[in-house]
Scaffold this motif. Structure first.
Motif, PDB file in Angstrom:
ATOM      1  N   ILE A 105     127.137  50.884 -64.272  1.00  0.00           N
ATOM      2  CA  ILE A 105     125.779  51.376 -64.488  1.00  0.00           C
ATOM      3  C   ILE A 105     125.109  51.718 -63.159  1.00  0.00           C
ATOM      4  N   VAL A 106     125.484  50.999 -62.101  1.00  0.00           N
ATOM      5  CA  VAL A 106     124.987  51.366 -60.770  1.00  0.00           C
ATOM      6  C   VAL A 106     125.538  52.731 -60.367  1.00  0.00           C
ATOM      7  N   ALA A 107     126.830  52.935 -60.592  1.00  0.00           N
ATOM      8  CA  ALA A 107     127.442  54.223 -60.266  1.00  0.00           C
ATOM      9  C   ALA A 107     126.839  55.356 -61.087  1.00  0.00           C
ATOM     10  N   GLN A 108     126.460  55.062 -62.325  1.00  0.00           N
ATOM     11  CA  GLN A 108     125.859  56.081 -63.182  1.00  0.00           C
ATOM     12  C   GLN A 108     124.465  56.462 -62.705  1.00  0.00           C
ATOM     13  N   LYS A 109     123.651  55.473 -62.347  1.00  0.00           N
ATOM     14  CA  LYS A 109     122.261  55.741 -61.971  1.00  0.00           C
ATOM     15  C   LYS A 109     122.104  56.142 -60.512  1.00  0.00           C
ATOM     16  N   LEU A 110     123.073  55.786 -59.681  1.00  0.00           N
ATOM     17  CA  LEU A 110     123.052  56.167 -58.269  1.00  0.00           C
ATOM     18  C   LEU A 110     124.379  56.853 -57.949  1.00  0.00           C
ATOM     19  N   PRO A 111     124.566  58.086 -58.375  1.00  0.00           N
ATOM     20  CA  PRO A 111     125.881  58.721 -58.294  1.00  0.00           C
ATOM     21  C   PRO A 111     126.223  59.315 -56.937  1.00  0.00           C
ATOM     22  N   TRP A 112     125.359  59.127 -55.945  1.00  0.00           N
ATOM     23  CA  TRP A 112     125.565  59.776 -54.655  1.00  0.00           C
ATOM     24  C   TRP A 112     126.513  58.985 -53.763  1.00  0.00           C
ATOM     25  N   ASP A 113     127.112  59.665 -52.836  1.00  0.00           N
ATOM     26  CA  ASP A 113     127.918  59.019 -51.805  1.00  0.00           C
ATOM     27  C   ASP A 113     127.009  58.015 -51.087  1.00  0.00           C
ATOM     28  N   SER A 114     127.386  56.753 -51.130  1.00  0.00           N
ATOM     29  CA  SER A 114     126.493  55.696 -50.650  1.00  0.00           C
ATOM     30  C   SER A 114     126.248  55.730 -49.149  1.00  0.00           C
ATOM     31  N   ARG A 115     127.081  56.450 -48.406  1.00  0.00           N
ATOM     32  CA  ARG A 115     126.912  56.501 -46.949  1.00  0.00           C
ATOM     33  C   ARG A 115     126.383  57.847 -46.456  1.00  0.00           C
ATOM     34  N   ALA A 116     126.225  58.795 -47.348  1.00  0.00           N
ATOM     35  CA  ALA A 116     125.832  60.149 -46.941  1.00  0.00           C
ATOM     36  C   ALA A 116     124.330  60.358 -47.078  1.00  0.00           C
ATOM     37  N   ALA A 117     123.856  61.406 -46.417  1.00  0.00           N
ATOM     38  CA  ALA A 117     122.472  61.829 -46.605  1.00  0.00           C
ATOM     39  C   ALA A 117     122.335  62.408 -48.011  1.00  0.00           C
ATOM     40  N   ILE A 118     121.163  62.263 -48.587  1.00  0.00           N
ATOM     41  CA  ILE A 118     120.890  62.741 -49.942  1.00  0.00           C
ATOM     42  C   ILE A 118     119.777  63.779 -49.890  1.00  0.00           C
ATOM     43  N   ASP A 119     119.965  64.876 -50.601  1.00  0.00           N
ATOM     44  CA  ASP A 119     118.886  65.844 -50.768  1.00  0.00           C
ATOM     45  C   ASP A 119     117.952  65.280 -51.836  1.00  0.00           C
ATOM     46  N   PHE A 120     116.816  64.755 -51.414  1.00  0.00           N
ATOM     47  CA  PHE A 120     115.929  64.086 -52.357  1.00  0.00           C
ATOM     48  C   PHE A 120     115.275  65.053 -53.335  1.00  0.00           C
TER      49      PHE A 120
END
Length: 317
Positions: free
Chosen positions: A15-30
């Motif tokens: 469920i964490v992977a589903q709700k936060l699907p981004w590469d955990s170490r990369a920058a995110i386009d908010f």
């Protein structure tokens, strides 16, 4: 209390992977991430690690089963300390922060997404909302070095961009609860200070400088949702972690004036069996965002509340 739910470590991680699907170490386009999270937009450019269709189905089935199990127990029969002890590793365990986040998402977000029966909104807000905030408060009461939502527990493994989303979902139950408005404001301030500090003091949340009537607009929450506009973008067409964090904090903060004025969220009255005051009715009409419940749903829920009973999850009228 005997806790037997399908909320296994695998489910909590999924469920964490589903709700936060981004590469955990990369920058995110908010800009993209906020559009996807709040407005149903698509994930396009930001590096993602989405779960498979099979994992999605597995998560759906087991999470819904866990919610139904918890619903069958009754709020007074659920011991949150025992639930934590049964479902989570000890707080000092390195896996505890992520697993705690997963359990928080199961209680706060999963009901909103999975319970879609005509009477189920009462379960979302009146039952799982209470469980979720009890969990949030249990986690906040842990010593600082065991806190699952502290930057110190995450910073060696994730980017600040990713951590902003971690904190959002840990804060959400507090913001959603009608009795914790001041605590919610303190949490958003803590997050914006972290991001401002990480930027070396060169960035300041622009919402701080808005006049009070704009920053604490009584209609700010429905207005931001209706506008469907995320944070400002840079020259590259993307929104930075600072811009994204400040926009998220603003969205959470504009819940506050509603609670300050009415002591509750008027748009929940019908699904919690409450009668709205004339002032609340006026606010709902001016907000022009929250869809009213069908009269037969309102009637049935009010009958259930008066009889001190709960229609089963998924029950038809």
């Amino acid at each position: 209390m005997s806790v037997k739910t399908p909320a296994s470590p695998d489910i909590l991680s999924l469920i964490v992977a589903q709700k936060l699907p981004w590469d955990s170490r990369a920058a995110i386009d908010f800009s993209e991430a906020i559009d996807w999270t709040f407005f149903g937009g698509a994930l396009r450019d930001t590096p993602c690690q989405t779960i498979t269709a099979e994992e999605e189905a597995f998560l759906h089935q087991n999470t819904l089963s866990a919610l139904k199990t918890l619903a069958s127990m009754g709020l007074t029969n659920i011991s949150m300390p025992e639930l934590l002890e049964t479902l989570l590793p000890i707080p000092a365990d390195p896996s505890f922060p992520k697993q705690a986040l997963g359990l928080q998402l199961v209680l706060d977000q999963a009901p909103r997404e999975l319970l879609d029966g005509p009477l189920d909104d009462r379960w979302v807000y009146g039952y799982f909302g209470e469980l979720s905030v009890e969990l949030a408060q249990q986690l906040q009461a842990l010593p600082a070095d065991q806190s699952p939502h502290s930057w110190a527990r995450w910073k060696d493994d994730v980017s600040l961009d990713y951590f902003v989303w971690v904190r959002l979902w840990f804060m959400a139950p507090i913001v959603h609860h009608e009795a914790l408005a001041h605590q919610a404001i303190a949490l958003t301030e803590e997050l914006r200070v972290l991001v401002e500090s990480d930027c070396g003091g060169s960035v300041r949340d622009p919402y701080r400088d808005l006049p009070d009537e704009a920053r604490w607009d009584l209609y700010g929450f429905p207005r931001m949702l209706k506008a469907r506009q995320g944070p400002p973008k840079g020259d590259d067409g993307k929104s930075s972690v600072a811009a994204g964090c400040f926009w998220i904090c603003a969205l959470l903060d504009v819940h506050y004036p509603i609670l300050e004025k009415y002591g509750r969220y008027p748009y929940r009255n019908s699904v919690l069996g409450r009668a709205s005051t004339l002032e609340e009715e006026s606010w709902l009409q001016k907000a022009v965002f929250f869809k009213p419940s069908a009269p037969e749903v309102v009637k049935r829920i009010r009958e259930d509340v008066e009889a001190r009973r709960w229609s089963p999850i998924g029950a038809e009228l």
